[in-house]
Scaffold this active site. Structure first.
Site, mmCIF file in Angstrom:
data_model
loop_
_atom_site.group_PDB
_atom_site.id
_atom_site.type_symbol
_atom_site.label_atom_id
_atom_site.label_comp_id
_atom_site.label_asym_id
_atom_site.label_seq_id
_atom_site.Cartn_x
_atom_site.Cartn_y
_atom_site.Cartn_z
ATOM 1 N N CYS A 143 -10.026 0.460 5.626
ATOM 2 C CA CYS A 143 -10.509 0.371 4.478
ATOM 3 C C CYS A 143 -9.699 -0.793 3.683
ATOM 4 O O CYS A 143 -8.666 -1.124 3.989
ATOM 5 C CB CYS A 143 -10.146 1.596 3.410
ATOM 6 S SG CYS A 143 -10.930 3.157 4.117
ATOM 7 N N CYS A 153 -0.294 5.863 -3.394
ATOM 8 C CA CYS A 153 -1.528 5.867 -2.569
ATOM 9 C C CYS A 153 -1.820 4.636 -2.000
ATOM 10 O O CYS A 153 -1.854 3.615 -2.614
ATOM 11 C CB CYS A 153 -2.869 6.209 -3.521
ATOM 12 S SG CYS A 153 -2.648 7.834 -4.249
ATOM 13 N N CYS A 163 -3.727 4.005 11.091
ATOM 14 C CA CYS A 163 -5.176 4.387 10.735
ATOM 15 C C CYS A 163 -6.247 3.511 11.443
ATOM 16 O O CYS A 163 -5.980 2.391 11.407
ATOM 17 C CB CYS A 163 -5.224 4.336 9.265
ATOM 18 S SG CYS A 163 -6.784 5.478 8.659
ATOM 19 N N GLU A 189 5.390 8.275 7.197
ATOM 20 C CA GLU A 189 5.983 8.394 6.178
ATOM 21 C C GLU A 189 5.397 9.845 5.519
ATOM 22 O O GLU A 189 4.346 10.076 5.459
ATOM 23 C CB GLU A 189 5.617 7.347 5.241
ATOM 24 C CG GLU A 189 6.424 6.101 5.508
ATOM 25 C CD GLU A 189 5.955 5.036 4.707
ATOM 26 O OE1 GLU A 189 7.037 4.010 4.350
ATOM 27 O OE2 GLU A 189 4.978 4.568 4.337
ATOM 28 N N CYS A 208 -6.498 -0.518 1.272
ATOM 29 C CA CYS A 208 -5.545 0.420 1.815
ATOM 30 C C CYS A 208 -4.679 -0.685 2.568
ATOM 31 O O CYS A 208 -5.007 -1.078 3.537
ATOM 32 C CB CYS A 208 -6.154 1.584 2.522
ATOM 33 S SG CYS A 208 -4.726 2.701 2.893
ATOM 34 N N CYS A 264 2.902 14.909 0.405
ATOM 35 C CA CYS A 264 1.851 14.118 0.768
ATOM 36 C C CYS A 264 2.406 13.955 2.268
ATOM 37 O O CYS A 264 3.328 13.133 2.717
ATOM 38 C CB CYS A 264 1.764 12.840 0.220
ATOM 39 S SG CYS A 264 0.387 11.627 0.437
HETATM 40 N N1 SAH Z 1 -7.899 8.927 5.406
HETATM 41 C C1 SAH Z 1 -7.851 9.760 4.375
HETATM 42 C C2 SAH Z 1 -6.700 10.329 3.779
HETATM 43 C C3 SAH Z 1 -5.820 9.043 3.199
HETATM 44 S S1 SAH Z 1 -5.728 9.383 1.328
HETATM 45 C C4 SAH Z 1 -8.857 9.364 3.189
HETATM 46 O O1 SAH Z 1 -9.193 8.023 3.142
HETATM 47 O O2 SAH Z 1 -9.121 10.144 2.076
HETATM 48 C C5 SAH Z 1 -5.176 8.182 0.636
HETATM 49 C C6 SAH Z 1 -5.637 8.075 -0.566
HETATM 50 O O3 SAH Z 1 -5.224 6.855 -1.462
HETATM 51 C C7 SAH Z 1 -7.448 7.694 -0.464
HETATM 52 O O4 SAH Z 1 -8.237 8.184 -1.405
HETATM 53 C C8 SAH Z 1 -7.418 6.203 -0.352
HETATM 54 O O5 SAH Z 1 -8.781 5.710 -0.445
HETATM 55 C C9 SAH Z 1 -6.385 5.837 -1.371
HETATM 56 N N2 SAH Z 1 -5.970 4.680 -1.328
HETATM 57 C C10 SAH Z 1 -5.724 3.553 -0.478
HETATM 58 N N3 SAH Z 1 -5.146 2.685 -0.743
HETATM 59 C C11 SAH Z 1 -5.088 2.555 -2.053
HETATM 60 C C12 SAH Z 1 -4.643 1.608 -2.934
HETATM 61 N N4 SAH Z 1 -4.089 0.582 -2.727
HETATM 62 N N5 SAH Z 1 -4.510 2.054 -4.238
HETATM 63 C C13 SAH Z 1 -4.936 3.233 -4.779
HETATM 64 N N6 SAH Z 1 -5.767 4.287 -3.881
HETATM 65 C C14 SAH Z 1 -5.589 3.766 -2.551
#
Ligand code: SAH
Length: 370
Positions: free
Chosen positions: A124, A349, A120, A100, A127, A113
């Site tokens: 996390c 995000c 991935c 996406e 996420c 974005c």
């Molecule tokens: N892997 C990289 C790139 C992904 S960026 C990284 O971790 O930085 C995506 C961003 O959105 C990251 O900061 C991630 O931690 C955040 N994110 C992931 N899930 C989220 C959620 N459910 N709500 C808000 N932010 C989230």
């Protein structure tokens, strides 16, 4: 005119090749070096999808090119538009894998974005993309194509000098860009080239969960802005939220930030901090964050947690986020609360997840027909 998307077996796609690869391809094809430069202009500045449109090339040469090469984009299998104007494109590659790409329009800019991997490996726990297995890295061409597809959809060819709708690029889509560094670097070099897509490194931000050994290389070789998904101020909490922390704990990560090439007060490192109710949101956490950031040109981006089906966390209330922000702000750091964009189309995000990827067992989602 419809944009070609499918590879004819015998034709090589020129879209997504870097300068060196394009020059080598043209040399092997028996064309003079300036032909490669002309093609570069047509592909990346004009967005051409058809050799016939390349009117600065002789008709004979255009016809010869068309016998051996093609100019394709991945298929856009779905487009969704949020009530707030955010747009999400689901792209499908010839091997049926999908990613996406999201465009977030704001008053004074438009941010794209971009994804770096299908799925991935980071897992996390907050996420959505992390519940999806990694299927594969994206090729450089597949990363560049995301920018080109946005430009196609927004009608932004030739690359405009002013009033662009794609002014900024963030590598904050699916995947961990520093686990696919070579391809990301090759793609960004194409994106930054001033005679093509021409998006300056100052307008590009790479976000990482903290792949410490790659951070310095990224700064030295690409010079893009850095964002770090910090999300916690103690290792025991961060170990749970961002399991990569067990390999590269907070102190090591912050040391890499402190010495990030190119970081300055004018070009601060962004620390992303997702606000999770009762997990990382106390005033003590905010004070510890301030202590940790000492000596780093930093700004903090507070991200209200974006929920997804089955997520084991909740977002904090607004006053809790405000109180956290106030403490960080009072210590001299900018600490805006990021307004969630595109939540209604799962484009915010951490909400990205392409359905074509086999879900984990715990996920309970049906496999798509793809
Ligand atoms: N892997 C990289 C790139 C992904 S960026 C990284 O971790 O930085 C995506 C961003 O959105 C990251 O900061 C991630 O931690 C955040 N994110 C992931 N899930 C989220 C959620 N459910 N709500 C808000 N932010 C989230």
């Amino acid at each position: 005119m419809a944009i070609p998307t499918r590879s004819a077996a015998s034709c090589r796609n020129l879209v997504g090749l870097g300068r060196t690869a394009l020059a080598a391809e043209m040399a092997a094809f028996g064309a003079e070096p300036f032909r490669a430069r002309q093609l570069w202009h047509w592909i990346y500045h004009r967005g051409a999808t058809d050799f016939a449109a390349m009117t600065s090339l002789s008709k004979v040469f255009r016809e010869r090119l068309a016998t051996r090469y093609e100019l394709c984009r991945p298929l856009v299998s779905r487009t969704l538009t949020s009530i707030d104007g955010t747009r999400k494109w689901l792209l499908r590659f010839p091997d049926a894998q999908e990613v996406e790409t999201v465009h977030i329009p704001e008053e004074d800019r438009g941010t794209l974005c971009v994804s770096s991997q299908v799925g991935c490996t980071l897992t996390c726990s907050f996420c959505h993309t992390g519940t999806q297995r990694l299927v594969r890295n994206l090729a450089a061409a597949e990363i560049v194509a995301q920018v080109m597809i946005a430009r196609d959809a927004l009608g932004e060819w030739p690359s405009p000098q002013h009033d662009r709708q794609v002014t900024n690029i963030v590598l904050m889509g699916m995947g961990e860009p520093l686990f696919n560094y070579e391809n990301v670097a090759e793609a960004l070099k194409i994106v930054m080239d001033p005679e093509g897509l021409s998006i300056s490194r100052r307008k590009i931000t790479l976000s990482t969960a903290g792949v410490v050994p790659m951070i310095r290389r990224c700064g030295a070789e690409l010079g893009v802005n850095l964002a770090v998904s910090l999300h916690a101020v103690r290792d025991d909490v961060r170990d749970r939220l961002v399991p990569l922390n067990r390999k590269y704990p907070i102190a090591e990560l912050l040391e890499a930030c402190r010495t990030y090439p190119g970081a300055s007060n004018a070009r601060r490192i962004t620390f992303e901090y997702v606000m999770l109710k009762g997990v990382n949101d106390s005033p003590a956490d905010a004070r510890e964050l301030v202590r940790l950031l000492a000596g780093i040109p930093a700004k903090v981006n507070l991200i209200p947690f974006n929920p997804w089906p089955g997520a084991p966390y909740e977002c904090c209330s607004e006053p809790v986020i405000e109180a956290f922000s106030d403490i960080v702000f009072a210590a001299g750091y900018s600490a805006p609360v990021r307004t969630p964009r595109g939540r209604d189309i799962l484009a915010a995000c951490g909400q990205l997840k392409s359905a074509s990827v086999r879900p984990c067992k715990s996920d309970g989602e049906p496999l798509s027909a793809a």
